[in-house]
Structure formats: structure tokens, C-alpha cells
Design a protein around this motif. Structure first.
Motif, short mmCIF file in Angstrom:
data_model
loop_
_atom_site.label_atom_id
_atom_site.label_comp_id
_atom_site.label_asym_id
_atom_site.label_seq_id
_atom_site.Cartn_x
_atom_site.Cartn_y
_atom_site.Cartn_z
N GLN A 29 28.97 9.73 -15.49
CA GLN A 29 29.79 10.14 -14.36
C GLN A 29 31.26 10.20 -14.78
O GLN A 29 31.71 9.42 -15.61
N PRO A 30 32.04 11.13 -14.18
CA PRO A 30 33.48 11.16 -14.48
C PRO A 30 34.17 9.92 -13.93
O PRO A 30 33.69 9.29 -12.98
N ASP A 31 35.32 9.58 -14.51
CA ASP A 31 36.05 8.40 -14.06
C ASP A 31 36.50 8.52 -12.62
O ASP A 31 36.72 7.51 -11.94
N SER A 32 36.61 9.76 -12.15
CA SER A 32 37.12 9.98 -10.78
C SER A 32 36.02 9.93 -9.73
O SER A 32 36.28 10.18 -8.56
N ILE A 33 34.78 9.61 -10.12
CA ILE A 33 33.65 9.70 -9.20
C ILE A 33 33.84 8.82 -7.97
O ILE A 33 33.47 9.21 -6.86
N VAL A 34 34.46 7.63 -8.13
CA VAL A 34 34.65 6.71 -7.01
C VAL A 34 35.51 7.38 -5.94
O VAL A 34 35.18 7.39 -4.76
N HIS A 35 36.64 7.95 -6.38
CA HIS A 35 37.55 8.60 -5.44
C HIS A 35 36.95 9.92 -4.93
O HIS A 35 37.16 10.28 -3.77
N ASP A 36 36.21 10.63 -5.79
CA ASP A 36 35.61 11.90 -5.37
C ASP A 36 34.63 11.69 -4.23
O ASP A 36 34.64 12.44 -3.24
N ILE A 37 33.78 10.67 -4.36
CA ILE A 37 32.81 10.40 -3.30
C ILE A 37 33.51 9.96 -2.03
O ILE A 37 33.20 10.44 -0.92
N GLU A 38 34.49 9.06 -2.16
CA GLU A 38 35.19 8.58 -0.97
C GLU A 38 35.91 9.72 -0.26
O GLU A 38 35.88 9.82 0.98
N ASN A 39 36.54 10.62 -1.03
CA ASN A 39 37.25 11.75 -0.42
C ASN A 39 36.28 12.69 0.29
O ASN A 39 36.58 13.23 1.36
#
Length: 612
Positions: free
Chosen positions: A155-165
């Protein structure tokens, strides 16, 4: 009064139509966003998928470890009559009915992989699924990817923020009901779903709390503090859920049996027995459906207002881009001629000063032509040396006796021929301006923007006409120049002969002296120069008149006359081809027409069921 069932079913129908037409974005609030729906939010492995399957009564969602839901799933439930066959339909495969829900699971997985690939990446493009069953309530649920705290391998490092957004983009809308899923065997204070719900819905008016995995809590513990609102109070009651165990899933225990087992759990539970009537997936579905019904009825006035506003905007845009063209040849011919006249009006406005551009023609006459005339090489052609050469060649073996008339004629003819270059350049410069004005007029004629083929035909016809006008203009101005050579103004030279000599006191040189010869030829050159200047003044005035008469005047009078004659002889099919519109514009009109029909139908349907 309408039944709530019909209202929710209608909203489901409108939402599905909105999705088909792509009416779920853009400026302001779309109709899709204005319609209430339920978004299911929770952390990964919180039991979201199991809750959805319990509500539906079918095992149909992909399972696995880590992130399984990688695209939003818009799930529309339609209650059917008892005894009817259950089936599912996907928006991306509208003509295919799925009666085997194992294939529904596979289709969700395949459709997810089609966009995201076989990776752990996510996409905000939703999958649209409708399920028709007698075992469901009318409801729209949106299953969103599970919230996570860390990115796993792949998964990309931004996955946490991507899902939350992504999740936030759904739940922050004021018409979204939040179904916050939290596992009972974890501290409610750490619930990702409750944390996000509190941020976007601080009053708790839109949030329903669901506790899963009650049966997996440590022995001697329970979740009564949460369910009864002592740990974290919501405006709506918490609902406890007992999902199928992994052993039940492995044994393929169906959801109907699982519902029955869930009811038995709560009825026989010493901790939750007193709440059994308000626990379980069936109660949750009923609770959500009833609340959704209330919200829908509250929102009807604002939904109708939005629909009316959207109808007005669509009609305005349809008027701007143009309504569909009639198919009969008479109407098509009339339309083509009207569009030609619209172009002709714009073109004439450019020439007459209503729009910029016509002044450039005057610039050709007032600046370009005089400048070109001044640059003509008369100084070299009428130099003493060249005059002597031309006169001598004209005299031949017998020198002239009094005045070298043949020499004069040759010098004048040679000088006048120089005027052809600036004259033709003037014709070409005006032609270029007219062509540019045609191009600008085509682009500025709003009515023609719908019809690129017709615009191209008009441009080609106009340019062909301009070429004919240019050729006629060239012939005319060359005739003007040739006329100046064909007949000289005799009075001009007679006046020169009668003019007194300057400095009469000065003794004339002897006929055989070099000084006599130089003065003689200089005098000839001076006389020719004076005559040529007179001719230049004449052409400076007559060339613009000829150009305007042959090119500008004709362009205003008959630019499309030949085109009109051709169009009048065309058959219906060819007329239709000329009115072939830009495919993107046709697609836009088609979409607008469909949206307009959707909005009108939605307004009529809502009116028919909401107030009777």
C-alpha cells in the motif's frame, strides 16, 4: 398519505437514475447528494461487512484479511413481495441478473480489480449494486473502505489519509446518515468510526452507533455502558449485533439461520435480554429504514426546490447550446440558411465597423499602398545614365530631331509597369484581411458552434468566393495600370513645352558639349518623373476604389450566393450531414435531456406519493 415504503423505493430509484446519468458531482449540491442515504463507517476488521450481510440476509461481500473493501459499494435494497426470487443487479452490467450471491461476491471482486488492479490500492469510483428481496427493507447503504492506522506492504504511504479523506467526503454531507461500526471487544474511546463521526456530526443527529462482536467479549464483561449510552451518548440508540462466527462462515451457515441464532443470543442473554427487542441486525435494518423515512419526508421541500432549480438551469443550458434540429428537409434547409445569415451579419459587422477588423482594410490603402509606391525604384530607372541609354536605344540609327518621343514612351511604359507590384500586393493584402474576417466571423457566430461541419462548409464557400473576387480585382487593377500606358495625357507634355526655361540669363551650352547632353537627358528624366508622379496620384486613388468595388463590395453583397444555390439543390441526407453536430455537444445535449427528464419525473413522482 403515501406509504413510507413507496417514498424510500422512489428515492432508491432516483438515486440509481442519478448514478446512471453521472449526476453526483459538479458545482453546488447535486440531486444525488440531496437525497438521504446511509454510509457504513468502521475500522478494518470491525465487522462492517458482516453487519451489511446481516441486514441483507445474504452472504455476498468479499472477505479476507487487511483491506478488503477498496471501492465504495452503493448498495440499494428493494423489498419485493413474499415468495419472489431474490436477485442482484450491477449498474455496470444492467441487463444481467445475479441469483447466485456467490457470483455477486466474485463480480464485486472483479469489478474492484478492474479499477484498482490486483493490488491493495483504493479508488473512489463506486460500485453500484441493487438487491431485490422479500427479506430486506427499502434502504440505501454505502459500504466504505475500513479506516486504518498504518499502511501495510503493497500500500502507498498515503493510504491512511486517502481512506479517511474518501470516507469523510461521504459522511460530511448533511444528508448522510452515519452508521458507525465499533467492535465491542475494544475500548469505545479508540473507535475510529466514532472519532470521525464526532468530527463531522458533533451533535450526533446523523450518527447511529453499532456494536459488533458482543459474543467475543472477555468472560465477565459486557457492553451495557455503551449500549445504554453511559460511556458515549448518541441522540439515537446504540444497537448491538452478533455476527456469524468464523466457524459458521466455514460451514456456510446461511444468513437467515444466522439471524435466528442472533435473536436467540439476545433473548437468552442475561446481560442483554431486557434489550432483546432493540438488538440485532433485523432491528437495525428496521430502525434505519424508519429513520430514513422520516428524514426523507423532512427533506422533501428542499429536494423539490433543488429539482426545480436544476430544471431551470438545464433548460437555460439547452437554450444556450441549441435545441435538437428537425429531421424534415424543409426545416433543415431553413436552419442552414438562417445560420448562414447569422454568419453574414457578423461578417458585415466586421466590415462596417460594428466589430473590429474592417479598419485593417483602410490601413492597407492608407499606409501599405503609399509606402509601397514610395519604394518603387524610379530614381534608378530615371537616372541620367539610364535615360540616355533608353533614349539612345529608342532612337536606333537615327537620333531624334526635336524631342525623343519613342524614348519618352519607353521610359513612361517602364515606369508605369512598376505600379503592378504594389497594386497586386494591395489586392492580396485585402484578400488576406477578408479571409481573416471570415475566420473570425465563423468563430464568433454562436449559432454555428453547434455545427462544425456546416461551419467548415461555410468557411470553404466564403473563401472560394473571396478567391474569385481577388482574381477579378487583380484583373481590374492591372487594367487600370495598363490603361495608363495605353494612352498618355498629351496636355501634360504640352504644358511642359510651354513652360519658360529657368535661369534664362544663363548662356545655353553648345549643342556638342557634354554639359548639353547631361542637361538634355536630365530634363527628359525630370519630365517623365513629373508625369509618373501624376499617374501615381491617380492610381493611389483608383486602386483602392477598384479593390473595394471588386472585393469588399462583392463580399458584402454576394459572399455566399453560390453556396446558397448549391445548398438549395442538395438532398435531405446531405442537408442532414451538413447539420452534423460536434459529437461532444450532441452527447452533452443528450445527457442534459436525460437529466431534465429525470428531474421532471422525480418531481412528479415525489409529488404523487408525498402528499396524497
Amino acid at each position: 398519505m403515501a406509504t413510507m415504503k413507496s417514498l424510500i423505493g422512489l428515492i432508491n430509484k432516483i438515486q440509481r437514475a442519478c448514478t446512471v446519468l453521472g449526476d453526483h458531482g459538479g458545482e453546488g449540491m447535486s440531486l444525488w447528494e440531496a437525497l438521504p442515504s446511509v454510509a457504513v463507517v468502521g475500522g478494518q476488521s470491525s465487522g462492517k461487512s458482516s453487519v451489511l450481510e446481516s441486514v441483507v440476509g445474504r452472504d455476498f461481500l468479499p472477505r479476507g484479511s487487511g483491506i478488503v473493501t477498496r471501492r465504495p459499494l452503493v448498495l440499494q435494497l428493494h423489498k419485493t413481495e413474499d415468495g419472489t426470487t431474490e436477485y442482484a443487479e450491477f449498474l455496470h452490467a444492467p441487463k444481467k441478473k445475479f441469483t447466485d450471491f456467490a457470483t455477486v461476491r466474485k463480480e464485486i471482486q472483479d469489478e474492484t480489480d478492474r479499477i484498482t488492479g490486483k493490488t491493495k490500492h483504493i479508488s473512489n469510483i463506486p460500485i453500484q449494486l441493487s438487491i431485490y428481496s422479500p427479506n430486506v427493507v427499502n434502504l440505501t447503504l454505502i459500504d466504505l473502505p475500513g479506516l486504518t492506522k498504518v499502511a501495510v506492504e503493497g500500500q502507498p504511504d498515503s493510504i491512511v489519509h486517502d481512506i479517511e479523506n474518501m470516507v469523510r467526503s461521504y459522511v460530511e454531507k448533511p444528508n448522510c446518515i452515519i452508521l458507525a461500526i465499533s467492535p465491542a471487544n475494544q475500548d469505545i474511546a479508540t473507535s475510529d468510526a466514532i472519532k470521525l463521526a464526532r468530527e463531522v456530526d458533533p451533535s450526533g443527529e446523523r450518527t447511529f452507533g453499532v456494536l459488533t462482536k458482543l459474543d467475543l467479549m472477555d468472560k465477565g464483561t459486557n457492553a451495557l455502558d455503551v449500549i445504554e449510552g453511559r460511556s458515549y451518548r448518541l441522540q439515537h440508540p446504540w444497537v448491538g449485533i452478533v455476527n456469524r462466527s468464523q466457524a459458521d462462515i466455514n460451514k456456510n451457515v446461511d444468513m437467515i439461520a444466522a439471524r435466528r441464532k442472533e435473536r436467540e443470543y439476545f433473548e437468552t442473554s442475561p446481560e442483554y435480554g431486557h434489550l432483546a427487542s432493540k438488538m440485532g441486525s433485523e432491528y437495525l435494518a428496521k430502525l434505519l429504514s424508519e429513520h430514513l423515512e422520516i428524514v426523507i419526508r423532512q427533506r422533501i421541500p428542499s429536494i423539490i426546490a433543488l429539482i426545480n432549480k436544476s430544471i431551470d438551469e438545464i433548460n437555460a443550458e439547452l437554450d444556450r447550446i441549441g435545441r435538437p434540429i428537425a429531421v424534415d428537409s424543409g426545416a433543415q434547409l431553413y436552419t442552414i440558411l438562417e445560420l448562414c445569415r447569422a454568419f453574414d451579419r457578423v461578417f458585415k459587422e466586421h466590415l462596417d465597423g460594428g466589430r473590429p477588423g474592417g479598419d485593417r482594410i483602410y490601413g492597407v490603402f492608407d499606409h501599405q499602398l503609399p509606402a509601397a509606391l514610395k519604394k518603387l525604384p524610379f530614381d534608378r530607372h530615371l537616372s541620367t545614365k539610364n535615360v540616355q541609354k533608353v533614349v539612345s536605344e529608342a532612337d536606333g540609327y537615327q537620333p531624334h530631331l526635336i524631342a525623343p518621343e519613342q524614348g519618352y514612351r519607353r521610359l513612361i511604359d517602364g515606369s508605369i509597369s512598376y505600379f503592378k507590384g504594389p497594386a497586386e500586393a494591395t489586392v492580396d493584402a485585402v484578400h488576406f484581411v477578408l479571409k481573416e474576417l471570415v475566420r473570425k466571423s465563423i468563430s464568433e457566430t454562436e449559432e454555428l458552434k453547434r455545427f462544425p461541419s456546416l461551419a467548415s462548409d461555410i468557411a470553404a464557400a466564403a473563401n472560394e468566393a473571396l478567391e474569385r473576387f481577388r482574381e477579378e480585382s487583380r484583373k481590374t487593377i492591372l487594367r487600370l495600370v495598363d490603361m495608363e500606358s495605353s494612352y498618355l495625357t498629351v496636355e501634360f507634355f504640352r504644358k511642359l513645352h510651354l513652360e519658360p526655361e529657368k535661369n534664362p540669363q544663363q548662356a545655353p551650352p553648345t549643342p556638342n558639349s557634354d554639359r548639353y547632353a547631361d542637361n538634355h537627358f536630365r530634363k527628359i528624366g525630370s519630365n517623365v518623373s513629373a508625369y509618373i508622379n501624376m499617374v501615381m496620384d491617380t492610381l493611389r486613388n483608383s486602386i483602392p476604389k477598384a479593390v473595394v468595388y471588386c472585393q469588399v463590395r462583392e463580399a458584402k453583397r454576394s459572399l455566399l450566393n453560390f453556396f446558397y444555390a448549391q445548398v438549395g439543390r442538395k438532398e435531405k441526407e446531405k442537408l442532414g450531414a451538413m447539420l452534423d453536430e460536434d459529437p461532444q455537444l450532441m452527447e452533452r445535449r443528450s445527457q442534459l435531456a436525460k437529466r431534465l427528464e429525470l428531474y421532471k419525473q422525480a418531481r412528479d413522482d415525489i409529488d404523487s406519493v408525498a402528499w396524497r
